[in-house]
Design a protein around this motif. Structure first.
Motif, PDB file in Angstrom:
ATOM      1  N   GLN A  36       1.692   2.056  16.963  1.00  0.00           N
ATOM      2  CA  GLN A  36       1.696   3.506  16.744  1.00  0.00           C
ATOM      3  C   GLN A  36       1.105   3.818  15.371  1.00  0.00           C
ATOM      4  OE1 GLN A  36       4.252   1.724  17.938  1.00  0.00           O
ATOM      5  NE2 GLN A  36       5.669   2.956  19.139  1.00  0.00           N
ATOM      6  N   GLY A  37       0.180   4.788  15.352  1.00  0.00           N
ATOM      7  CA  GLY A  37      -0.483   5.144  14.104  1.00  0.00           C
ATOM      8  C   GLY A  37      -1.606   4.210  13.738  1.00  0.00           C
ATOM      9  N   VAL A  38      -1.837   3.180  14.566  1.00  0.00           N
ATOM     10  CA  VAL A  38      -2.917   2.224  14.332  1.00  0.00           C
ATOM     11  C   VAL A  38      -3.989   2.408  15.384  1.00  0.00           C
ATOM     12  CG1 VAL A  38      -3.535  -0.209  14.210  1.00  0.00           C
ATOM     13  CG2 VAL A  38      -1.354   0.570  13.239  1.00  0.00           C
ATOM     14  N   GLY A  39      -3.585   2.385  16.657  1.00  0.00           N
ATOM     15  CA  GLY A  39      -4.523   2.566  17.748  1.00  0.00           C
ATOM     16  C   GLY A  39      -4.712   4.046  18.037  1.00  0.00           C
ATOM     17  N   ILE A  40      -5.657   4.688  17.352  1.00  0.00           N
ATOM     18  CA  ILE A  40      -5.831   6.138  17.455  1.00  0.00           C
ATOM     19  C   ILE A  40      -6.449   6.515  18.789  1.00  0.00           C
ATOM     20  CG2 ILE A  40      -7.036   8.109  16.447  1.00  0.00           C
ATOM     21  CD1 ILE A  40      -6.737   6.680  13.720  1.00  0.00           C
ATOM     22  N   MET A  41      -7.369   5.697  19.291  1.00  0.00           N
ATOM     23  CA  MET A  41      -8.066   6.029  20.525  1.00  0.00           C
ATOM     24  C   MET A  41      -7.376   5.475  21.767  1.00  0.00           C
ATOM     25  SD  MET A  41     -10.539   7.873  19.535  1.00  0.00           S
ATOM     26  CE  MET A  41     -11.598   7.945  20.971  1.00  0.00           C
ATOM     27  N   GLY A  42      -6.345   4.670  21.586  1.00  0.00           N
ATOM     28  CA  GLY A  42      -5.669   4.099  22.738  1.00  0.00           C
ATOM     29  C   GLY A  42      -4.203   3.878  22.485  1.00  0.00           C
ATOM     30  N   ASP A  43      -3.427   3.828  23.562  1.00  0.00           N
ATOM     31  CA  ASP A  43      -2.016   3.466  23.495  1.00  0.00           C
ATOM     32  C   ASP A  43      -1.902   1.986  23.847  1.00  0.00           C
ATOM     33  OD1 ASP A  43      -1.450   6.058  22.881  1.00  0.00           O
ATOM     34  OD2 ASP A  43      -0.684   6.601  24.861  1.00  0.00           O
ATOM     35  N   ILE A  44      -1.122   1.254  23.065  1.00  0.00           N
ATOM     36  CA  ILE A  44      -1.078  -0.195  23.180  1.00  0.00           C
ATOM     37  C   ILE A  44       0.355  -0.644  23.433  1.00  0.00           C
ATOM     38  CG2 ILE A  44      -1.680  -2.367  22.046  1.00  0.00           C
ATOM     39  CD1 ILE A  44      -3.540  -0.701  20.214  1.00  0.00           C
ATOM     40  N   ALA A 127      -2.525  -7.158   9.327  1.00  0.00           N
ATOM     41  CA  ALA A 127      -2.436  -6.580   7.993  1.00  0.00           C
ATOM     42  C   ALA A 127      -2.282  -5.066   8.074  1.00  0.00           C
ATOM     43  CB  ALA A 127      -3.680  -6.938   7.186  1.00  0.00           C
ATOM     44  N   ASP A 128      -1.755  -4.488   7.029  1.00  0.00           N
ATOM     45  CA  ASP A 128      -1.550  -3.042   6.925  1.00  0.00           C
ATOM     46  C   ASP A 128      -2.702  -2.467   6.114  1.00  0.00           C
ATOM     47  OD1 ASP A 128      -0.780  -0.456   6.178  1.00  0.00           O
ATOM     48  OD2 ASP A 128       1.341  -0.970   6.118  1.00  0.00           O
ATOM     49  N   GLN A 129      -3.527  -1.634   6.734  1.00  0.00           N
ATOM     50  CA  GLN A 129      -4.685  -1.102   6.033  1.00  0.00           C
ATOM     51  C   GLN A 129      -4.292  -0.200   4.877  1.00  0.00           C
ATOM     52  OE1 GLN A 129      -7.762   0.411   8.558  1.00  0.00           O
ATOM     53  NE2 GLN A 129      -8.987   1.210   6.876  1.00  0.00           N
ATOM     54  N   VAL A 130      -3.198   0.496   4.998  1.00  0.00           N
ATOM     55  CA  VAL A 130      -2.756   1.355   3.902  1.00  0.00           C
ATOM     56  C   VAL A 130      -2.446   0.505   2.668  1.00  0.00           C
ATOM     57  CG1 VAL A 130      -1.009   3.000   3.137  1.00  0.00           C
ATOM     58  CG2 VAL A 130      -1.900   3.133   5.464  1.00  0.00           C
ATOM     59  N   VAL A 131      -1.822  -0.644   2.876  1.00  0.00           N
ATOM     60  CA  VAL A 131      -1.566  -1.569   1.762  1.00  0.00           C
ATOM     61  C   VAL A 131      -2.871  -2.198   1.304  1.00  0.00           C
ATOM     62  CG1 VAL A 131      -0.391  -3.714   1.103  1.00  0.00           C
ATOM     63  CG2 VAL A 131       0.791  -2.016   2.538  1.00  0.00           C
ATOM     64  N   GLY A 132      -3.696  -2.612   2.259  1.00  0.00           N
ATOM     65  CA  GLY A 132      -4.975  -3.242   1.942  1.00  0.00           C
ATOM     66  C   GLY A 132      -4.938  -4.732   2.168  1.00  0.00           C
ATOM     67  N   GLN A 227     -18.723  -1.375  14.399  1.00  0.00           N
ATOM     68  CA  GLN A 227     -18.646   0.016  13.957  1.00  0.00           C
ATOM     69  C   GLN A 227     -17.231   0.548  13.710  1.00  0.00           C
ATOM     70  OE1 GLN A 227     -22.573   2.456  14.639  1.00  0.00           O
ATOM     71  NE2 GLN A 227     -21.512   2.320  16.587  1.00  0.00           N
ATOM     72  N   ASP A 228     -16.212  -0.255  13.922  1.00  0.00           N
ATOM     73  CA  ASP A 228     -14.877   0.097  13.446  1.00  0.00           C
ATOM     74  C   ASP A 228     -14.207  -1.178  12.931  1.00  0.00           C
ATOM     75  OD1 ASP A 228     -12.756   1.761  12.806  1.00  0.00           O
ATOM     76  OD2 ASP A 228     -11.825   1.623  14.784  1.00  0.00           O
ATOM     77  N   PHE A 229     -14.987  -1.931  12.163  1.00  0.00           N
ATOM     78  CA  PHE A 229     -14.555  -3.244  11.701  1.00  0.00           C
ATOM     79  C   PHE A 229     -13.647  -3.078  10.484  1.00  0.00           C
ATOM     80  CE2 PHE A 229     -15.196  -7.550   9.880  1.00  0.00           C
ATOM     81  CZ  PHE A 229     -14.934  -8.298  11.012  1.00  0.00           C
ATOM     82  N   ARG A 230     -12.374  -2.783  10.766  1.00  0.00           N
ATOM     83  CA  ARG A 230     -11.381  -2.592   9.722  1.00  0.00           C
ATOM     84  C   ARG A 230     -10.222  -3.550   9.965  1.00  0.00           C
ATOM     85  NH1 ARG A 230      -7.275   1.105  11.370  1.00  0.00           N
ATOM     86  NH2 ARG A 230      -7.662   1.925  13.465  1.00  0.00           N
ATOM     87  N   VAL A 231      -9.393  -3.708   8.962  1.00  0.00           N
ATOM     88  CA  VAL A 231      -8.418  -4.789   8.985  1.00  0.00           C
ATOM     89  C   VAL A 231      -7.378  -4.622  10.085  1.00  0.00           C
ATOM     90  CG1 VAL A 231      -6.756  -3.811   7.341  1.00  0.00           C
ATOM     91  CG2 VAL A 231      -7.096  -6.302   7.444  1.00  0.00           C
ATOM     92  N   GLU A 232      -7.098  -3.397  10.518  1.00  0.00           N
ATOM     93  CA  GLU A 232      -6.114  -3.213  11.575  1.00  0.00           C
ATOM     94  C   GLU A 232      -6.706  -3.422  12.962  1.00  0.00           C
ATOM     95  OE1 GLU A 232      -3.912   0.377  10.900  1.00  0.00           O
ATOM     96  OE2 GLU A 232      -2.880  -0.483   9.158  1.00  0.00           O
TER      97      GLU A 232
END
Length: 356
Positions: A36-44, A127-132, A227-232
Motif C-alpha cells: 500500500q502506497g507503493v504500487g500506485i498503478m496496481g493493487d498487490i 527498500a523504502d524510497q522515502v528513506v532512500g 522508465q520507472d526504475f526506482r528502488v521500490e
C-alpha cells in the motif's frame, strides 16, 4: 494460459482459479494485501496457497489493477498494463538476470482488466524510497540495469520491438500535454516541499518534456528502458536484485533509467558522494557485455541531461494526477518531487532548459 479468465477483484481469485494457474490442487488460501502506497498503478496481494494434500507450497504475488479509477484510467491511456503483460510474455525470457518467475500474465485488450501472478520474493529485502537506498543497493541496481540494457543496446529500432512506445512518440506527447494541465495543481501542492528554484525547473519543464527527450534521443544509443526504475520496484538479496513493475517500458536512451534511479531513490547528499562511482559501474557492465563506442564523458553528460526527464514527469503525474490514497503515498510523492528536481539542479538543469 491465454484463455484464462481475468479476475475482476481479489475476491475472484479463488482456490480453483489459482489452482488452474499454478497447476496444483488447492483447498484454500490466505490473502494479504501488500505494498500500500507503493504500487500506485496496481493493487498487490500475497497469497499463500493451501494444498489439498496438506503439503506446503511457496506463496505467490497477485497483481491486479488499482482500486482507484483515476489510476486505472492513466494506466489504460498510457498503455502501461498491456505493456507489462506483453513484456513478461515476450521479452522477459531474454533477460539473463534480475526478473521474478511469472506464472501468468494476461489482459483484456484495451482495458484495465489484467492479472499477473508471480513468485513471492518475500525472502528478499524491499527498500523504502522515502528513506532512500544505500550505496551498496545503488551499485547492485545499476549493474542489473546495465545487464538489461545491454540485451537491446542499439537494437531498439528492430521491427519486433516497435510495439513498445518510444521516448519521442505519442505516449510522451500525451504526457507532455498532461503536464501543462498539471503544473498549477502540482505547484499548489508541492511548492513548499521543493528546494530553491525547484519550482522554476518544473515550470520550465512542463510543456517541454517531448523536446527535452528529443535532445537526448537524437544523440545517444537506444535500448529497452524500464522508465520507472526506482528502488521500490526492486528487491534485494545477498547476491541478487529482482526488478518488478515493467508497466512503463519504452524505447530510448539508457541514461533515462540511470538518472531515474539515482536521482529519485537516494538521499541527495549520498547521491552526490557516490553517483560518479555508480555511473562508472553501470558503464563497466555495459562494456563487459559487449557494448562499445560509449564513453564515460558521453554517459555522464547524458545522465545529467536525463535528470530533466522521467523523474520530473513522474513526480508531476503521480503528485497531481493520481489518487494518493494514504499518507505513505503522499510522502513518496513529496520525496520524488523534491529529489528529482534537486538532481536536475545539481546537473545544471536550469542552464540545460535555457538551451532547449
Amino acid at each position: 494460459m491465454a484463455d484464462i479468465e481475468i479476475p475482476g477483484t481479489i475476491n475472484d481469485v479463488t482456490p480453483e482459479w489459482l489452482g488452474d494457474v499454478l497447476e496444483l490442487e488447492l483447498k484454500g488460501m490466505q490473502v494479504t494485501q501488500i505494498g500500500q502506497g507503493v504500487g500506485i498503478m496496481g493493487d498487490i496481494y500475497r497469497v499463500q496457497p493451501q494444498l489439498v494434500s496438506g503439503g506446503a507450497t511457496p506463496s505467490v504475488v497477485v497483481k491486479l489493477p488499482s482500486s482507484f479509477e483515476e489510476n486505472r484510467a492513466q494506466g489504460v491511456a498510457l498503455g502501461m498494463f498491456a505493456a507489462e503483460v506483453r513484456f513478461y510474455n515476450e521479452l522477459a525470457p531474454r533477460v539473463p538476470v534480475g526478473l521474478p518467475h511469472v506464472y501468468c500474465a494476461a489482459i483484456e485488450p484495451g482495458t484495465a482488466n489484467f492479472v499477473i501472478v508471480m513468485e513471492d520474493l518475500c525472502d528478499l529485502e524491499m527498500a523504502d524510497q522515502v528513506v532512500g537506498m544505500t550505496q551498496e543497493q545503488a551499485l547492485a541496481a545499476v549493474k542489473v540495469l546495465a545487464h538489461v540494457h545491454a540485451v537491446w543496446w542499439d537494437q531498439a529500432e528492430d521491427e519486433a520491438l516497435t510495439w513498445i512506445p518510444s521516448m519521442t512518440g505519442p505516449r510522451i506527447e500525451f504526457v507532455d500535454t498532461l503536464l501543462n494541465d498539471l503544473i498549477e495543481p502540482f505547484s499548489q501542492m508541492f511548492a513548499d516541499h521543493l528546494p530553491p528554484r525547484g519550482l522554476e525547473v518544473y515550470r520550465g519543464f512542463a510543456g517541454n518534456y517531448l523536446r527535452i527527450n528529443k535532445v537526448l534521443a537524437g544523440r545517444s544509443p537506444w535500448t529497452l528502458v524500464h522508465q520507472d526504475f526506482r528502488v521500490e520496484n526492486m528487491l534485494f538479496g545477498p547476491d541478487s536484485v529482482k526488478v518488478i513493475d515493467w508497466q512503463g517500458i519504452g524505447r530510448g536512451p539508457g541514461a533515462y533509467d540511470l538518472a531515474y534511479i539515482l536521482g529519485g531513490s537516494m538521499a541527495p547528499e549520498l547521491r552526490r558522494e557516490c553517483e560518479r562511482e555508480c555511473v562508472q559501474a553501470y558503464l563497466d557492465v555495459l562494456l563487459a557485455q559487449g557494448v562499445d563506442g560509449y564513453t564515460f564523458v558521453q554517459l555522464w553528460d547524458d545522465y545529467g541531461h536525463a535528470q530533466l526527464m522521467g523523474g520530473l514527469a513522474t513526480s508531476m503525474v503521480v503528485g497531481a494526477g493520481m489518487d494518493l490514497n494514504n499518507e505513505r503515498g503522499k510522502a513518496l510523492a513529496i520525496t520524488m518531487a523534491s529529489r528529482h528536481v534537486t538532481a536536475a539542479l545539481d546537473h545544471e538543469g536550469l542552464e540545460r532548459l535555457s538551451d532547449i
